[in-house]
Design a protein around this motif. Structure first.
Motif, PDB file in Angstrom:
ATOM      1  N   ARG A  42       0.819  -1.222   0.000  1.00  0.00           N
ATOM      2  CA  ARG A  42       0.000   0.000   0.000  1.00  0.00           C
ATOM      3  C   ARG A  42       0.852   1.271   0.000  1.00  0.00           C
ATOM      4  O   ARG A  42       0.337   2.369   0.239  1.00  0.00           O
ATOM      5  CB  ARG A  42      -0.933  -0.005   1.217  1.00  0.00           C
ATOM      6  N   ARG A  43       2.163   1.108  -0.255  1.00  0.00           N
ATOM      7  CA  ARG A  43       3.117   2.225  -0.272  1.00  0.00           C
ATOM      8  C   ARG A  43       3.144   2.959   1.070  1.00  0.00           C
ATOM      9  O   ARG A  43       3.370   4.151   1.150  1.00  0.00           O
ATOM     10  CB  ARG A  43       2.834   3.188  -1.426  1.00  0.00           C
ATOM     11  N   THR A  44       2.930   2.180   2.127  1.00  0.00           N
ATOM     12  CA  THR A  44       2.946   2.735   3.471  1.00  0.00           C
ATOM     13  C   THR A  44       4.361   3.041   3.913  1.00  0.00           C
ATOM     14  O   THR A  44       4.642   4.079   4.498  1.00  0.00           O
ATOM     15  CB  THR A  44       2.322   1.729   4.465  1.00  0.00           C
ATOM     16  N   VAL A  45       5.277   2.093   3.632  1.00  0.00           N
ATOM     17  CA  VAL A  45       6.655   2.212   4.090  1.00  0.00           C
ATOM     18  C   VAL A  45       7.588   1.668   3.018  1.00  0.00           C
ATOM     19  O   VAL A  45       7.236   0.760   2.264  1.00  0.00           O
ATOM     20  CB  VAL A  45       6.857   1.477   5.439  1.00  0.00           C
ATOM     21  N   SER A  46       8.769   2.235   2.971  1.00  0.00           N
ATOM     22  CA  SER A  46       9.815   1.780   2.063  1.00  0.00           C
ATOM     23  C   SER A  46      11.076   1.567   2.901  1.00  0.00           C
ATOM     24  O   SER A  46      11.429   2.422   3.727  1.00  0.00           O
ATOM     25  CB  SER A  46      10.065   2.849   0.987  1.00  0.00           C
ATOM     26  N   VAL A  47      11.734   0.416   2.689  1.00  0.00           N
ATOM     27  CA  VAL A  47      12.900   0.054   3.500  1.00  0.00           C
ATOM     28  C   VAL A  47      14.055  -0.336   2.577  1.00  0.00           C
ATOM     29  O   VAL A  47      13.867  -1.072   1.615  1.00  0.00           O
ATOM     30  CB  VAL A  47      12.576  -1.122   4.446  1.00  0.00           C
ATOM     31  N   THR A  48      15.251   0.148   2.912  1.00  0.00           N
ATOM     32  CA  THR A  48      16.454  -0.233   2.181  1.00  0.00           C
ATOM     33  C   THR A  48      17.357  -1.027   3.116  1.00  0.00           C
ATOM     34  O   THR A  48      17.659  -0.580   4.226  1.00  0.00           O
ATOM     35  CB  THR A  48      17.210   1.006   1.659  1.00  0.00           C
ATOM     36  N   ALA A  49      17.774  -2.210   2.649  1.00  0.00           N
ATOM     37  CA  ALA A  49      18.670  -3.073   3.416  1.00  0.00           C
ATOM     38  C   ALA A  49      19.963  -3.265   2.642  1.00  0.00           C
ATOM     39  O   ALA A  49      19.965  -3.379   1.415  1.00  0.00           O
ATOM     40  CB  ALA A  49      18.017  -4.430   3.679  1.00  0.00           C
ATOM     41  N   LYS A  50      21.042  -3.323   3.378  1.00  0.00           N
ATOM     42  CA  LYS A  50      22.372  -3.587   2.820  1.00  0.00           C
ATOM     43  C   LYS A  50      22.747  -5.029   3.123  1.00  0.00           C
ATOM     44  O   LYS A  50      22.026  -5.744   3.818  1.00  0.00           O
ATOM     45  CB  LYS A  50      23.405  -2.647   3.467  1.00  0.00           C
ATOM     46  N   HIS A  51      23.916  -5.436   2.636  1.00  0.00           N
ATOM     47  CA  HIS A  51      24.422  -6.778   2.925  1.00  0.00           C
ATOM     48  C   HIS A  51      24.511  -6.969   4.434  1.00  0.00           C
ATOM     49  O   HIS A  51      24.853  -6.059   5.172  1.00  0.00           O
ATOM     50  CB  HIS A  51      25.800  -6.957   2.290  1.00  0.00           C
ATOM     51  N   GLY A  52      24.175  -8.142   4.879  1.00  0.00           N
ATOM     52  CA  GLY A  52      24.205  -8.433   6.304  1.00  0.00           C
ATOM     53  C   GLY A  52      22.925  -8.020   7.009  1.00  0.00           C
ATOM     54  O   GLY A  52      22.811  -8.136   8.223  1.00  0.00           O
ATOM     55  N   GLY A  53      21.952  -7.521   6.246  1.00  0.00           N
ATOM     56  CA  GLY A  53      20.671  -7.155   6.840  1.00  0.00           C
ATOM     57  C   GLY A  53      20.622  -5.766   7.444  1.00  0.00           C
ATOM     58  O   GLY A  53      19.600  -5.376   8.013  1.00  0.00           O
ATOM     59  N   LEU A  54      21.699  -5.015   7.330  1.00  0.00           N
ATOM     60  CA  LEU A  54      21.724  -3.665   7.886  1.00  0.00           C
ATOM     61  C   LEU A  54      20.680  -2.792   7.197  1.00  0.00           C
ATOM     62  O   LEU A  54      20.656  -2.693   5.972  1.00  0.00           O
ATOM     63  CB  LEU A  54      23.115  -3.043   7.705  1.00  0.00           C
ATOM     64  N   ILE A  55      19.825  -2.178   7.965  1.00  0.00           N
ATOM     65  CA  ILE A  55      18.801  -1.281   7.423  1.00  0.00           C
ATOM     66  C   ILE A  55      19.419   0.104   7.307  1.00  0.00           C
ATOM     67  O   ILE A  55      19.848   0.694   8.298  1.00  0.00           O
ATOM     68  CB  ILE A  55      17.547  -1.242   8.332  1.00  0.00           C
ATOM     69  N   TYR A  65       0.377   5.941   6.102  1.00  0.00           N
ATOM     70  CA  TYR A  65       0.690   5.464   7.461  1.00  0.00           C
ATOM     71  C   TYR A  65      -0.099   6.221   8.532  1.00  0.00           C
ATOM     72  O   TYR A  65      -0.365   5.692   9.610  1.00  0.00           O
ATOM     73  CB  TYR A  65       2.195   5.561   7.736  1.00  0.00           C
ATOM     74  N   LYS A  66      -0.505   7.433   8.236  1.00  0.00           N
ATOM     75  CA  LYS A  66      -1.238   8.247   9.211  1.00  0.00           C
ATOM     76  C   LYS A  66      -2.630   7.689   9.518  1.00  0.00           C
ATOM     77  O   LYS A  66      -3.186   7.961  10.569  1.00  0.00           O
ATOM     78  CB  LYS A  66      -1.373   9.689   8.707  1.00  0.00           C
ATOM     79  N   ARG A  67      -3.159   6.901   8.574  1.00  0.00           N
ATOM     80  CA  ARG A  67      -4.499   6.350   8.741  1.00  0.00           C
ATOM     81  C   ARG A  67      -4.474   4.913   9.270  1.00  0.00           C
ATOM     82  O   ARG A  67      -5.502   4.251   9.330  1.00  0.00           O
ATOM     83  CB  ARG A  67      -5.227   6.392   7.398  1.00  0.00           C
ATOM     84  N   MET A  68      -3.324   4.454   9.660  1.00  0.00           N
ATOM     85  CA  MET A  68      -3.188   3.065  10.123  1.00  0.00           C
ATOM     86  C   MET A  68      -3.128   3.004  11.638  1.00  0.00           C
ATOM     87  O   MET A  68      -2.570   3.895  12.283  1.00  0.00           O
ATOM     88  CB  MET A  68      -1.914   2.443   9.543  1.00  0.00           C
ATOM     89  N   ALA A  69      -3.679   1.925  12.153  1.00  0.00           N
ATOM     90  CA  ALA A  69      -3.554   1.668  13.592  1.00  0.00           C
ATOM     91  C   ALA A  69      -2.087   1.335  13.874  1.00  0.00           C
ATOM     92  O   ALA A  69      -1.393   0.789  13.009  1.00  0.00           O
ATOM     93  CB  ALA A  69      -4.454   0.498  13.984  1.00  0.00           C
ATOM     94  N   PRO A  70      -1.582   1.671  15.055  1.00  0.00           N
ATOM     95  CA  PRO A  70      -0.179   1.400  15.375  1.00  0.00           C
ATOM     96  C   PRO A  70       0.240  -0.052  15.130  1.00  0.00           C
ATOM     97  O   PRO A  70       1.314  -0.306  14.584  1.00  0.00           O
ATOM     98  CB  PRO A  70      -0.067   1.769  16.859  1.00  0.00           C
ATOM     99  N   LYS A  71      -0.612  -0.986  15.494  1.00  0.00           N
ATOM    100  CA  LYS A  71      -0.279  -2.399  15.320  1.00  0.00           C
ATOM    101  C   LYS A  71      -0.169  -2.752  13.822  1.00  0.00           C
ATOM    102  O   LYS A  71       0.710  -3.498  13.402  1.00  0.00           O
ATOM    103  CB  LYS A  71      -1.332  -3.270  16.012  1.00  0.00           C
ATOM    104  N   GLU A  72      -1.071  -2.205  13.031  1.00  0.00           N
ATOM    105  CA  GLU A  72      -1.067  -2.446  11.582  1.00  0.00           C
ATOM    106  C   GLU A  72       0.187  -1.829  10.944  1.00  0.00           C
ATOM    107  O   GLU A  72       0.830  -2.435  10.087  1.00  0.00           O
ATOM    108  CB  GLU A  72      -2.338  -1.859  10.963  1.00  0.00           C
ATOM    109  N   LEU A  73       0.542  -0.619  11.361  1.00  0.00           N
ATOM    110  CA  LEU A  73       1.737   0.050  10.837  1.00  0.00           C
ATOM    111  C   LEU A  73       2.990  -0.729  11.233  1.00  0.00           C
ATOM    112  O   LEU A  73       3.884  -0.949  10.403  1.00  0.00           O
ATOM    113  CB  LEU A  73       1.816   1.487  11.349  1.00  0.00           C
TER     114      LEU A  73
END
Length: 138
Positions: A42-55, A65-73
């Motif tokens: 839903r294009r709520t969040v975008s994440v970039t990870a590097k080698h080794g899982g580093l975010i 994201y503003k319209r989402m419940a905290p648990k859902e976000l």
């Protein structure tokens, strides 16, 4: 007693070692360049990870994201992080696969499902030329 090895054979072994060392250096450089970006459905969040899982980045491309419940976000963020990390691990496995012994599934190793003992031969002798040099004096 082992007889004195032929200079040409030693030079070949040294050249082979140097090629392998250079290949390892190139692989290491490529591993450092891995960067995988995943965006939630839903294009709520975008994440970039590097080698080794580093975010290396977390962003919110829309205001969804503003319209989402905290648990859902939180679930959306966690799922997107896991997907980005998985993609980065997959790219790393693809880079390392050619340098692994035949039959080793690097993707399984990265998921913790592989057999680490499969990375090492039972005998420390790996090169037929080296085996031949060592066995001459017997």
């Amino acid at each position: 007693m082992v007889s004195a090895p032929n200079t040409e054979e030693l030079e070949q072994l040294l050249a082979q070692y140097r090629r392998q060392y250079e290949g390892i250096q190139e692989t290491q450089r490529s591993l450092k360049e891995i960067s995988c970006t995943v965006t939630s459905p839903r294009r709520t969040v975008s994440v970039t990870a590097k080698h080794g899982g580093l975010i290396s980045d977390v962003s919110f491309p829309t205001s969804a994201y503003k319209r989402m419940a905290p648990k859902e976000l939180a679930a959306a963020i966690t799922e997107t992080i896991e997907k980005a990390q998985s993609e980065a691990a997959g790219e790393a496995a693809d880079l390392l696969a050619p340098s692994m012994p035949e039959g080793v599934d690097v993707h399984k190793l990265f998921r913790g499902e592989g057999d680490l003992q499969s990375l090492m031969p039972q005998s420390p002798r790996g090169s037929s030329t080296l085996d031949e040099l060592l066995n001459r004096g017997k």
